[in-house]
Design a protein around this motif. Structure first.
Motif, short mmCIF file in Angstrom:
data_model
loop_
_atom_site.label_atom_id
_atom_site.label_comp_id
_atom_site.label_asym_id
_atom_site.label_seq_id
_atom_site.Cartn_x
_atom_site.Cartn_y
_atom_site.Cartn_z
N TYR A 22 -16.48 -4.83 -13.69
CA TYR A 22 -15.04 -4.96 -13.90
C TYR A 22 -14.74 -5.80 -15.14
O TYR A 22 -13.78 -5.52 -15.86
CB TYR A 22 -14.35 -5.55 -12.67
N THR A 23 -15.57 -6.81 -15.42
CA THR A 23 -15.33 -7.62 -16.61
C THR A 23 -15.49 -6.80 -17.88
O THR A 23 -14.82 -7.06 -18.86
CB THR A 23 -16.26 -8.86 -16.69
N LYS A 26 -12.59 -3.26 -16.94
CA LYS A 26 -11.22 -3.55 -16.52
C LYS A 26 -10.62 -2.43 -15.69
O LYS A 26 -9.44 -2.12 -15.79
CB LYS A 26 -10.32 -3.83 -17.74
N GLU A 92 -1.28 -6.85 -10.76
CA GLU A 92 -2.13 -7.47 -11.76
C GLU A 92 -2.02 -8.98 -11.65
O GLU A 92 -1.12 -9.50 -11.00
CB GLU A 92 -1.72 -7.00 -13.16
N ASN A 103 -9.26 -11.89 -18.33
CA ASN A 103 -9.23 -10.43 -18.47
C ASN A 103 -8.70 -9.98 -19.83
O ASN A 103 -8.98 -8.87 -20.26
CB ASN A 103 -8.40 -9.80 -17.35
N ARG A 110 -15.74 -12.05 -22.27
CA ARG A 110 -15.56 -11.93 -20.82
C ARG A 110 -16.90 -11.96 -20.10
O ARG A 110 -17.07 -12.65 -19.10
CB ARG A 110 -14.84 -10.63 -20.46
N TYR A 114 -18.08 -14.84 -17.55
CA TYR A 114 -18.29 -14.47 -16.15
C TYR A 114 -19.68 -14.90 -15.69
O TYR A 114 -19.83 -15.54 -14.64
CB TYR A 114 -18.12 -12.96 -15.96
#
Length: 161
Positions: A22-23, A26, A92, A103, A110, A114
């Protein structure tokens, strides 16, 4: 295919793979696709690992590479996501929150932020996972922190308000 191995991988690494994906992407659905891709590769091409830490690092590197491949694919550049066409947008992160600021960072910042802050890896370990020099990890961490500080309206220690 070993069912016990599949259960072990899913219970141990599914959340980590999803969050890292997801990083990069997105997009929850793309992150789920990457998770499935990584599990299929791990189950169809089993490997022996020196330790659980080696296994985790290998899986995270495989995840990062799969995300990079997806981002480079011509199909992805020529299509738009379903969220563009949706009537009701997904909730969001609120403006001004740390999550929203993270994000909004470019993918290269990112991912290191993370892995460093959420997964607890050292800069050297992150370098091995992402296939970049440790010095680059330090640079990206510093630049990512600086961007987060600006985005969140932080001040330097020792500065008077």
């Amino acid at each position: 295919m070993n069912t016990n191995r599949a259960e072990y991988l899913a219970q141990t690494y599914a959340d980590t793979i999803l969050r890292l994906s997801y990083t990069y992407l997105k997009n929850t659905h793309d992150a789920q696709d990457i998770c499935q891709t990584v599990f299929v590769r791990l189950l169809t091409h089993p490997q022996e690992f020196e330790s659980p830490a080696h296994e985790k690092a290998y899986i995270l590197r495989m995840t990062a590479n799969a995300c990079k491949d997806m981002l480079k694919s011509p199909w992805r550049r020529k299509t738009c996501g379903l969220e563009v066409c949706a009537d009701v947008p997904a909730p969001e992160a609120e403006d001004g929150s740390v999550l929203a600021a993270v994000n909004d960072l470019p993918a290269r910042y990112r991912s290191v932020i993370y892995l460093y802050y959420y997964e607890g890896y050292s800069a050297a370990e992150i370098g091995k996972i992402l296939g970049i020099p440790t010095a680059t990890v330090h640079t990206r961490l510093a630049r990512g922190r600086a961007r987060l500080k600006t985005a969140l309206g932080g001040i330097d220690h020792g500065q008077t308000v």
